[in-house]
Design a protein around this motif. Structure first.
Motif, PDB file in Angstrom:
ATOM      1  N   LEU A  50      19.015 -21.362 -26.131  1.00 31.03           N
ATOM      2  CA  LEU A  50      20.223 -21.601 -25.338  1.00 31.03           C
ATOM      3  C   LEU A  50      20.270 -23.024 -24.799  1.00 31.03           C
ATOM      4  N   VAL A  51      19.121 -23.554 -24.400  1.00 31.66           N
ATOM      5  CA  VAL A  51      19.089 -24.927 -23.879  1.00 31.66           C
ATOM      6  C   VAL A  51      19.480 -25.920 -24.969  1.00 31.66           C
ATOM      7  N   ILE A  52      18.960 -25.726 -26.171  1.00 29.38           N
ATOM      8  CA  ILE A  52      19.288 -26.630 -27.280  1.00 29.38           C
ATOM      9  C   ILE A  52      20.768 -26.527 -27.649  1.00 29.38           C
ATOM     10  N   LEU A  53      21.297 -25.313 -27.679  1.00 33.60           N
ATOM     11  CA  LEU A  53      22.697 -25.132 -28.049  1.00 33.60           C
ATOM     12  C   LEU A  53      23.670 -25.681 -27.009  1.00 33.60           C
ATOM     13  N   THR A  54      23.234 -25.764 -25.764  1.00 33.12           N
ATOM     14  CA  THR A  54      24.150 -26.190 -24.694  1.00 33.12           C
ATOM     15  C   THR A  54      23.811 -27.576 -24.155  1.00 33.12           C
ATOM     16  N   ILE A  55      23.149 -28.392 -24.944  1.00 34.72           N
ATOM     17  CA  ILE A  55      22.793 -29.749 -24.481  1.00 34.72           C
ATOM     18  C   ILE A  55      24.024 -30.555 -24.053  1.00 34.72           C
ATOM     19  N   VAL A  57      26.930 -29.610 -22.789  1.00 39.88           N
ATOM     20  CA  VAL A  57      27.436 -29.102 -21.516  1.00 39.88           C
ATOM     21  C   VAL A  57      26.449 -29.418 -20.396  1.00 39.88           C
ATOM     22  N   THR A  58      25.164 -29.293 -20.686  1.00 39.32           N
ATOM     23  CA  THR A  58      24.139 -29.584 -19.689  1.00 39.32           C
ATOM     24  C   THR A  58      24.173 -31.045 -19.279  1.00 39.32           C
ATOM     25  N   VAL A  59      24.373 -31.929 -20.235  1.00 38.94           N
ATOM     26  CA  VAL A  59      24.462 -33.359 -19.919  1.00 38.94           C
ATOM     27  C   VAL A  59      25.716 -33.635 -19.087  1.00 38.94           C
ATOM     28  N   LEU A  60      26.839 -33.032 -19.451  1.00 39.15           N
ATOM     29  CA  LEU A  60      28.083 -33.255 -18.701  1.00 39.15           C
ATOM     30  C   LEU A  60      27.995 -32.753 -17.266  1.00 39.15           C
ATOM     31  N   THR A  61      27.250 -31.680 -17.046  1.00 44.42           N
ATOM     32  CA  THR A  61      27.132 -31.116 -15.699  1.00 44.42           C
ATOM     33  C   THR A  61      25.889 -31.614 -14.978  1.00 44.42           C
ATOM     34  N   LEU A  62      25.229 -32.604 -15.563  1.00 39.35           N
ATOM     35  CA  LEU A  62      24.026 -33.206 -14.977  1.00 39.35           C
ATOM     36  C   LEU A  62      22.914 -32.173 -14.751  1.00 39.35           C
ATOM     37  N   GLY A  63      22.806 -31.240 -15.663  1.00 35.75           N
ATOM     38  CA  GLY A  63      21.731 -30.253 -15.620  1.00 35.75           C
ATOM     39  C   GLY A  63      22.057 -28.977 -14.877  1.00 35.75           C
ATOM     40  N   PHE A  65      24.150 -26.746 -15.601  1.00 37.71           N
ATOM     41  CA  PHE A  65      24.421 -25.623 -16.496  1.00 37.71           C
ATOM     42  C   PHE A  65      23.157 -24.809 -16.763  1.00 37.71           C
ATOM     43  N   LEU A  66      21.984 -25.394 -16.525  1.00 39.24           N
ATOM     44  CA  LEU A  66      20.737 -24.641 -16.680  1.00 39.24           C
ATOM     45  C   LEU A  66      20.666 -23.476 -15.696  1.00 39.24           C
ATOM     46  N   LEU A  67      21.315 -23.628 -14.540  1.00 40.60           N
ATOM     47  CA  LEU A  67      21.398 -22.514 -13.588  1.00 40.60           C
ATOM     48  C   LEU A  67      22.221 -21.364 -14.169  1.00 40.60           C
ATOM     49  N   VAL A  68      23.258 -21.698 -14.910  1.00 38.65           N
ATOM     50  CA  VAL A  68      24.075 -20.679 -15.566  1.00 38.65           C
ATOM     51  C   VAL A  68      23.245 -19.953 -16.624  1.00 38.65           C
ATOM     52  N   ILE A  69      22.444 -20.698 -17.375  1.00 41.03           N
ATOM     53  CA  ILE A  69      21.580 -20.076 -18.388  1.00 41.03           C
ATOM     54  C   ILE A  69      20.591 -19.131 -17.723  1.00 41.03           C
ATOM     55  N   ASN A  70      20.007 -19.552 -16.596  1.00 35.71           N
ATOM     56  CA  ASN A  70      19.079 -18.674 -15.876  1.00 35.71           C
ATOM     57  C   ASN A  70      19.769 -17.398 -15.407  1.00 35.71           C
ATOM     58  N   LEU A  93      22.782 -15.406 -10.155  1.00 38.71           N
ATOM     59  CA  LEU A  93      22.489 -16.803  -9.858  1.00 38.71           C
ATOM     60  C   LEU A  93      21.644 -16.925  -8.589  1.00 38.71           C
ATOM     61  N   LEU A  94      22.022 -16.202  -7.548  1.00 38.94           N
ATOM     62  CA  LEU A  94      21.241 -16.213  -6.308  1.00 38.94           C
ATOM     63  C   LEU A  94      19.851 -15.627  -6.513  1.00 38.94           C
ATOM     64  N   PHE A  95      19.765 -14.549  -7.295  1.00 39.44           N
ATOM     65  CA  PHE A  95      18.467 -13.937  -7.594  1.00 39.44           C
ATOM     66  C   PHE A  95      17.565 -14.941  -8.304  1.00 39.44           C
ATOM     67  N   SER A  96      18.119 -15.672  -9.240  1.00 40.80           N
ATOM     68  CA  SER A  96      17.352 -16.669  -9.980  1.00 40.80           C
ATOM     69  C   SER A  96      16.829 -17.764  -9.054  1.00 40.80           C
TER      70      SER A  96
END
Length: 110
Positions: A50-55, A57-63, A65-70, A93-96
């Motif tokens: 998922l991290v590789i596929l969403t690079i 979006v992750t770059v645009l959101t300054l990282g 989006f990794l919270l969304v993946i979690n 998200l809060l649980f993570s």
């Protein structure tokens, strides 16, 4: 032996987190251990994909989006593990976030 100790610590952190957040429900400690095992497997197998596929979006959101993946991984674990339920995306998200903080504190102690 380190993996088993880590599994028990994450299980205890997950159980404590479920007591703190009203939108997360867990049946007991055995469910927490199973959840820790499922989260370890999902984080080892699915998260890198998922991290590789969403690079982009992750770059645009300054990282952020990794919270969304979690949170999505927590929701998937909620669908897999019987006795563990999350009421929605925000609770996942809060649980993570809370689980990460409690696990970090327990890692420092042990």
């Amino acid at each position: 032996m380190g993996f088993i100790l880590r599994l028990v610590l994450v299980g205890a952190a997950a159980l404590l987190t479920s007591y703190l957040l009203p939108g997360v429900h867990m049946a007991g400690f055995l469910t927490a251990i199973i959840l820790a095992l499922v989260l370890a497997l999902l984080n080892a197998v699915l998260k890198p994909i998922l991290v590789i596929l969403t690079i982009p979006v992750t770059v645009l959101t300054l990282g952020l989006f990794l919270l969304v993946i979690n949170a999505l991984i927590i929701l998937l674990a909620g669908a897999i593990v019987p006795g563990f339920a999350v009421d929605g995306f925000l609770w996942a998200l809060l649980f993570s976030l809370v689980l990460s903080v409690i696990t970090a504190i327990l890692d420092l102690v042990f």
